[in-house]
Design a protein around this motif. Structure first.
Motif, PDB file in Angstrom:
ATOM      1  N   SER A 135       0.693  -3.917  -2.840  1.00 48.22           N
ATOM      2  CA  SER A 135       1.824  -3.284  -2.168  1.00 48.22           C
ATOM      3  C   SER A 135       1.669  -3.393  -0.659  1.00 48.22           C
ATOM      4  O   SER A 135       0.578  -3.630  -0.151  1.00 48.22           O
ATOM      5  N   ILE A 136       2.786  -3.209   0.023  1.00 44.66           N
ATOM      6  CA  ILE A 136       2.782  -3.053   1.474  1.00 44.66           C
ATOM      7  C   ILE A 136       3.445  -1.727   1.802  1.00 44.66           C
ATOM      8  O   ILE A 136       4.326  -1.258   1.073  1.00 44.66           O
ATOM      9  N   VAL A 170       5.116  -2.857   9.378  1.00 49.01           N
ATOM     10  CA  VAL A 170       4.234  -2.834   8.208  1.00 49.01           C
ATOM     11  C   VAL A 170       2.914  -2.238   8.701  1.00 49.01           C
ATOM     12  O   VAL A 170       2.292  -2.767   9.621  1.00 49.01           O
ATOM     13  N   VAL A 171       2.507  -1.126   8.098  1.00 46.66           N
ATOM     14  CA  VAL A 171       1.343  -0.389   8.607  1.00 46.66           C
ATOM     15  C   VAL A 171       0.137  -0.431   7.680  1.00 46.66           C
ATOM     16  O   VAL A 171      -0.914   0.112   8.004  1.00 46.66           O
ATOM     17  N   GLY A 172       0.262  -1.054   6.526  1.00 43.32           N
ATOM     18  CA  GLY A 172      -0.874  -1.125   5.613  1.00 43.32           C
ATOM     19  C   GLY A 172      -0.471  -1.725   4.289  1.00 43.32           C
ATOM     20  O   GLY A 172       0.657  -2.175   4.100  1.00 43.32           O
ATOM     21  N   GLY A 173      -1.424  -1.720   3.379  1.00 41.34           N
ATOM     22  CA  GLY A 173      -1.160  -2.252   2.054  1.00 41.34           C
ATOM     23  C   GLY A 173      -2.360  -2.051   1.162  1.00 41.34           C
ATOM     24  O   GLY A 173      -3.386  -1.509   1.574  1.00 41.34           O
ATOM     25  N   ARG A 174      -2.213  -2.489  -0.072  1.00 42.77           N
ATOM     26  CA  ARG A 174      -3.331  -2.419  -1.019  1.00 42.77           C
ATOM     27  C   ARG A 174      -3.319  -3.680  -1.864  1.00 42.77           C
ATOM     28  O   ARG A 174      -2.384  -4.467  -1.832  1.00 42.77           O
ATOM     29  N   ARG A 207      -4.436  -5.598   1.301  1.00 38.96           N
ATOM     30  CA  ARG A 207      -5.323  -4.596   1.891  1.00 38.96           C
ATOM     31  C   ARG A 207      -5.439  -4.823   3.400  1.00 38.96           C
ATOM     32  O   ARG A 207      -5.603  -5.936   3.854  1.00 38.96           O
ATOM     33  N   MET A 208      -5.339  -3.753   4.175  1.00 39.27           N
ATOM     34  CA  MET A 208      -5.427  -3.775   5.643  1.00 39.27           C
ATOM     35  C   MET A 208      -4.293  -4.596   6.276  1.00 39.27           C
ATOM     36  O   MET A 208      -4.460  -5.189   7.338  1.00 39.27           O
ATOM     37  N   ALA A 209      -3.141  -4.630   5.639  1.00 41.27           N
ATOM     38  CA  ALA A 209      -2.015  -5.433   6.135  1.00 41.27           C
ATOM     39  C   ALA A 209      -1.427  -4.849   7.408  1.00 41.27           C
ATOM     40  O   ALA A 209      -1.517  -3.656   7.681  1.00 41.27           O
ATOM     41  N   GLN A 210      -0.816  -5.735   8.146  1.00 41.89           N
ATOM     42  CA  GLN A 210       0.013  -5.365   9.289  1.00 41.89           C
ATOM     43  C   GLN A 210       1.136  -6.378   9.355  1.00 41.89           C
ATOM     44  O   GLN A 210       1.084  -7.404   8.693  1.00 41.89           O
TER      45      GLN A 210
END
Length: 184
Positions: free
Chosen positions: A128-129, A146-150, A154-157
């Motif tokens: 996910s984001i 976009v501030v994160g994800g899994r 993971r650790m998305a921007q």
């Protein structure tokens, strides 16, 4: 008495010299070596349906201080919206967008949006984001952070460019086109 004093000192010294196990809430610090960054472009449509028997967005809180009948300032809405590959609701479902949006602009229609876009098909199944940003819905085109994800994100921007594809002002139903650039 002297024997008792010697015994007491012996116990004090041996207790002070005993090494207690050191329990810690963290492990030894090691330098972080991030994996090489990837850039992924996503394109999907979000169906935000507030009408009918089975809406995907519902008002969960409304302030009692607003005076105008149609003033939505402060309204909190929870969502569980479909994500599809095309604008038609019958196109392939690839996930859902769950979160909250709050009407946070008094003068023009605007929201503060937190949503987690969870993907259920394809290469990003189970990933996910997360976006969290101001969403000036009166503008045809807008951008969210976009501030994160899994999972694979993971650790998305990154950022999401939004365009209103369809809007029914009477009942609040909307279809929003998302073009997302994710750095992960």
């Amino acid at each position: 008495m002297e024997k008792s004093l010697r015994l007491a000192w012996f116990l004090v010294l041996t207790t002070a010299m005993a090494v207690a196990p050191c329990w810690s809430y963290y492990s030894d610090t090691k330098p972080y070596a991030p994996p090489p960054k990837k850039v992924t472009h996503l394109h999907f449509f979000l169906h935000d349906i507030m009408s009918g028997k089975n809406p995907s967005a519902v008002v969960v809180a409304r302030p009692n201080t607003t005076t105008a009948q149609n003033d939505s300032f402060g309204t909190v809405t929870a969502t569980d919206d479909l994500l599809t590959v095309g604008p038609d609701v019958t196109s392939e479902v690839i996930g859902n967008g769950q979160g909250l949006w709050v009407s946070t602009d008094r003068d023009i229609p605007g929201l503060t949006l937190y949503m987690d876009f969870g993907f259920t098909k394809g290469e990003f199944n189970g990933s996910s984001i997360s976006v969290f940003s101001r969403n000036p819905i009166a503008e045809t085109e807008r951008e969210l952070a976009v501030v994160g994800g899994r999972g694979k994100f993971r650790m998305a921007q990154g950022y999401a460019q939004l365009k209103t594809y369809f809007l029914n002002i009477r009942n609040g139903d909307a279809i929003i086109e998302y073009n997302v650039t994710v750095i992960h």
